[in-house]
Write an enzyme that holds these catalytic residues in place. Structure first.
Site, PDB file in Angstrom:
ATOM      1  N   ASN A   6       0.266  -1.199   0.106  1.00  0.00           N
ATOM      2  CA  ASN A   6       0.028  -0.079   0.096  1.00  0.00           C
ATOM      3  C   ASN A   6       0.855   1.120   0.204  1.00  0.00           C
ATOM      4  OD1 ASN A   6      -1.520   1.905   0.706  1.00  0.00           O
ATOM      5  ND2 ASN A   6      -2.059   1.897   2.835  1.00  0.00           N
ATOM      6  N   TRP A   7       1.020   1.945  -1.173  1.00  0.00           N
ATOM      7  CA  TRP A   7       1.560   3.010  -1.718  1.00  0.00           C
ATOM      8  C   TRP A   7       1.856   4.297  -0.745  1.00  0.00           C
ATOM      9  CZ3 TRP A   7       4.343   2.833  -6.499  1.00  0.00           C
ATOM     10  CH2 TRP A   7       5.075   1.695  -7.065  1.00  0.00           C
ATOM     11  N   LYS A   8       0.368   4.276  -0.128  1.00  0.00           N
ATOM     12  CA  LYS A   8      -1.083   5.344   0.663  1.00  0.00           C
ATOM     13  C   LYS A   8      -0.118   6.587  -1.148  1.00  0.00           C
ATOM     14  CE  LYS A   8      -0.055   3.536   4.575  1.00  0.00           C
ATOM     15  NZ  LYS A   8      -0.201   3.704   5.666  1.00  0.00           N
TER      16      LYS A   8
ATOM     17  N   GLY B  51       2.714  -1.225   4.483  1.00  0.00           N
ATOM     18  CA  GLY B  51       2.890   0.232   3.627  1.00  0.00           C
ATOM     19  C   GLY B  51       4.402   0.930   3.215  1.00  0.00           C
ATOM     20  N   GLY B  52       4.943   1.098   4.716  1.00  0.00           N
ATOM     21  CA  GLY B  52       5.851   1.261   4.530  1.00  0.00           C
ATOM     22  C   GLY B  52       7.231   0.874   4.173  1.00  0.00           C
TER      23      GLY B  52
ATOM     24  N   GLU C 132      -5.666  -4.521  10.667  1.00  0.00           N
ATOM     25  CA  GLU C 132      -4.588  -3.757  10.745  1.00  0.00           C
ATOM     26  C   GLU C 132      -4.877  -2.755  12.406  1.00  0.00           C
ATOM     27  OE1 GLU C 132      -2.834  -2.763   6.948  1.00  0.00           O
ATOM     28  OE2 GLU C 132      -4.062  -1.616   7.052  1.00  0.00           O
TER      29      GLU C 132
ATOM     30  N   SER D 263       2.772  -1.965  10.437  1.00  0.00           N
ATOM     31  CA  SER D 263       4.951  -2.232  10.909  1.00  0.00           C
ATOM     32  C   SER D 263       4.877  -3.422  10.277  1.00  0.00           C
ATOM     33  CB  SER D 263       5.194  -1.317  11.996  1.00  0.00           C
ATOM     34  OG  SER D 263       4.831  -0.150  12.264  1.00  0.00           O
TER      35      SER D 263
ATOM     36  N   GLU E  19      -7.162   4.222   7.289  1.00  0.00           N
ATOM     37  CA  GLU E  19      -7.008   6.227   8.035  1.00  0.00           C
ATOM     38  C   GLU E  19      -7.733   7.119   6.675  1.00  0.00           C
ATOM     39  OE1 GLU E  19      -3.223   5.582   5.121  1.00  0.00           O
ATOM     40  OE2 GLU E  19      -2.069   5.656   7.165  1.00  0.00           O
TER      41      GLU E  19
ATOM     42  N   HIS F 289      -9.488   0.704   4.528  1.00  0.00           N
ATOM     43  CA  HIS F 289      -7.851   1.712   5.289  1.00  0.00           C
ATOM     44  C   HIS F 289      -8.270   2.913   6.355  1.00  0.00           C
ATOM     45  CE1 HIS F 289      -4.547   3.072   6.496  1.00  0.00           C
ATOM     46  NE2 HIS F 289      -3.842   1.099   5.917  1.00  0.00           N
TER      47      HIS F 289
ATOM     48  N   GLY G 163       2.056   2.377  10.954  1.00  0.00           N
ATOM     49  CA  GLY G 163       3.396   3.470  10.728  1.00  0.00           C
ATOM     50  C   GLY G 163       4.010   3.649  11.804  1.00  0.00           C
TER      51      GLY G 163
HETATM   52  P1  PGA Z   1       3.498   0.598   7.379  1.00  0.00           P
HETATM   53  O1  PGA Z   1       1.443   0.201   7.138  1.00  0.00           O
HETATM   54  O2  PGA Z   1       3.347  -0.920   7.246  1.00  0.00           O
HETATM   55  O3  PGA Z   1       3.538   1.610   7.512  1.00  0.00           O
HETATM   56  O4  PGA Z   1       2.649   0.523   9.290  1.00  0.00           O
HETATM   57  C1  PGA Z   1       0.505  -0.145   6.877  1.00  0.00           C
HETATM   58  C2  PGA Z   1      -0.562   0.237   5.890  1.00  0.00           C
HETATM   59  O5  PGA Z   1      -1.024   0.718   6.542  1.00  0.00           O
HETATM   60  O6  PGA Z   1      -1.321  -0.474   5.447  1.00  0.00           O
END
Ligand code: PGA
Length: 253
Positions: free
Chosen positions: A10-12, A235-236, A168, A214, A100, A98, A174
Site C-alpha cells: 500500500n503505497w499510500k 505500507g512503509g 491492521e 509495521s 486512514e 483503510h 507506521g
Molecule cells: P505500515 O502501514 O506498514 O507503514 O505500518 C500499513 C498500512 O497502513 O497498510
C-alpha cells in the site's frame, strides 16, 4: 483449499511519476529474478501512478490495485474514482476502509460495504481493512471492534474469490509498534469466526486474512507463519524493493 499468501504493498500518498516507475521496475526485476514464488504479489499505488506502474510491471506476476473507490459507476462525484474506471486501466484489486480513510474521511462500515458491493460487481477484488485504535485496545475492546467491523463492512454475498480482509491495528500502522504474535493469532481467529457467521464457514475458511501494521523483513516470519495469517498489507516497507521482497522471502514465499 489452501489460502495463497498475498504480499500487498500500500503505497499510500507517496511517489511522483519517476519514483513510482522506478519502484515498479525494481519490483518487476526482483520478482522475475526468482522463477517461482509461493505467493501472490500486489501493489497499490496512488491513482496518478496506476497506468505508469502497470506498464512498468509488464511481464512480472504482480497485480495492480487502487487504494479506494466510489460506489457509483459514474456521475456527479467530484474527486472520486469509480470501480469501472479502475477496472478499465487494469486494476484487479481495490483497498477499502483503510483506517486512514475511516479517520480522515469519516468512512463508515455501511459506506465501505456499499463500495465493496460495487467493486465486486465490476469484477474487482477488495481488501477490506479493519482494526482497533489504541484506546479501544487498552479498553479490551479489540475483538468486539473487529467483529463489528466485519459484520458491517463485509457484503453479505462476499466470497473468498472476491474479498480479502486486512487486520491492521491502527496503533501499529507506521509506528514500528506491533502486537505480539499471540495477539495477532487471537484476533485473526476471532475475525475468521465473525466471517463464518456473516458468510458461512466454508467461505470464511477459504478467505485470506492479512496482517498489516509495521510489517518489516525482520518480523515477517513471525507473523506470516501464524495459522490464520494469510499474507501482509505493507505500507512503509513496500516503498523499498529490498524490504518488500525481503518480507516475501522471509515469509517463506
Ligand atoms: P505500515 O502501514 O506498514 O507503514 O505500518 C500499513 C498500512 O497502513 O497498510
Amino acid at each position: 483449499m489452501a489460502r495463497k499468501t498475498l504480499i500487498a504493498g500500500n503505497w499510500k500518498m507517496n511517489g511522483l511519476l519517476a519514483d513510482g516507475v522506478d519502484l515498479a521496475k525494481g519490483i518487476n526485476t526482483a520478482v522475475k529474478s526468482k522463477g517461482k514464488w509461493n505467493c501472490e504479489f500486489l501493489v497499490c499505488p496512488p491513482f496518478t501512478l496506476l497506468t505508469s506502474v502497470k506498464k512498468a510491471l509488464r511481464g512480472a506476476k504482480v497485480a495492480l490495485g487502487a487504494q479506494d473507490c466510489h460506489f457509483a459507476e459514474k456521475g456527479a462525484h467530484t474527486g472520486d474514482i469509480s470501480p469501472v474506471m479502475l477496472k478499465e486501466i487494469g486494476c484487479s484489486y481495490v483497498i477499502l476502509g483503510h483506517s486512514e480513510r475511516r479517520a480522515d474521511h469519516g468512512e463508515s462500515n455501511e459506506l465501505i460495504n456499499k463500495k465493496a458491493v460495487a467493486a465486486h460487481q465490476q469484477g474487482l477484488k477488495t481488501i477490506i481493512c479493519i482494526g482497533e485504535t489504541e484506546a479501544e485496545r487498552d479498553a479490551g475492546k479489540t475483538i468486539n471492534v473487529c467483529t463489528l467491523q466485519i459484520a458491517g463492512s463485509v457484503p453479505d454475498d462476499a466470497t473468498a474469490a472476491d474479498t480479502v480482509i486486512a487486520y491492521e491495528p491502527v496503533w501499529a500502522i507506521g509506528t514500528g509498534k506491533t502486537p505480539t504474535a499471540k495477539d495477532v493469532e487471537e484476533v485473526h481467529a476471532a475475525v475468521r469466526k465473525a466471517l463464518a457467521k456473516k458468510i458461512g464457514k466454508g467461505n470464511a475458511n477459504k478467505m485470506r486474512i492479512l496482517y498489516g501494521g509495521s510489517v518489516k523483513p525482520g518480523n515477517a516470519k513471525e507473523f506470516l507463519s501464524l495459522p490464520d495469517v494469510d499474507g501482509a498489507l505493507i505500507g512503509g516497507a513496500s516503498l523499498k524493493v529490498a524490504d518488500f521482497l525481503g518480507i516475501a522471502e522471509n515469509a517463506g514465499c
